[in-house]
Motif scaffolding. Sequence first.
Motif, PDB file in Angstrom:
ATOM      1  N   SER A 111      -8.122  37.617 -27.947  1.00 49.52           N
ATOM      2  CA  SER A 111      -6.718  37.423 -28.291  1.00 49.52           C
ATOM      3  C   SER A 111      -6.627  36.481 -29.481  1.00 49.52           C
ATOM      4  O   SER A 111      -7.102  35.348 -29.420  1.00 49.52           O
ATOM      5  N   THR A 113      -3.921  34.744 -32.309  1.00 49.68           N
ATOM      6  CA  THR A 113      -2.508  34.429 -32.503  1.00 49.68           C
ATOM      7  C   THR A 113      -2.187  34.535 -33.986  1.00 49.68           C
ATOM      8  O   THR A 113      -2.889  33.959 -34.821  1.00 49.68           O
ATOM      9  N   GLU A 136       0.847  37.659 -30.433  1.00 48.91           N
ATOM     10  CA  GLU A 136      -0.556  37.752 -30.053  1.00 48.91           C
ATOM     11  C   GLU A 136      -1.109  39.106 -30.485  1.00 48.91           C
ATOM     12  O   GLU A 136      -0.481  40.132 -30.246  1.00 48.91           O
ATOM     13  N   THR A 138      -4.142  41.343 -29.535  1.00 55.95           N
ATOM     14  CA  THR A 138      -5.131  41.351 -28.471  1.00 55.95           C
ATOM     15  C   THR A 138      -5.880  42.671 -28.409  1.00 55.95           C
ATOM     16  O   THR A 138      -5.366  43.710 -28.797  1.00 55.95           O
TER      17      THR A 138
END
Length: 162
Positions: A111, A113, A136, A138
Amino acid sequence: LVNYWPESPEVNVCDTNIDYGGLIQSFLVGDANVPIDVLVSMYNPNRVEARIEELLGVVEYENEQIGSFSFPDFTPKGKSVTDVIIDIEFMLPPPTTVLDMAEDYMNDELSLTLRLDIAVKVAGFFSASKTDFQTELTTGISGLEDGDEKGPKDISLCKCQT
């Protein structure tokens, strides 16, 4: 005057096809020169054009910055969606961070950001407002997720809903 009061732009990150494997592989061999572009759609909810005077951002892993980007000024028309492609410049994280990223990737739990800071000047108003946007990026079944929400990320502004 209330009808014309400046509103912050709405932002969607549209690109869900990021080559995480290539990113990790490059980091593992000590190369931070990874060409990754991300498509961002921005909606100007104002009735008049809004000058985006600054669009800066960072990419983080576990609160550690691993990349950054900026985009030149542009002026989206009122009530319109503008697509921009941001080119992320990565920096080589410490070896322990790279190994943690590789482990998360192998477990399909990586993940990253993506945070944007946007300075906006709406025509007819003197001050610029600052909008903070965070999402996010991911791996895994869910793909992109919005902040703390569970489930698919909002891509309603994106023209190509992939």
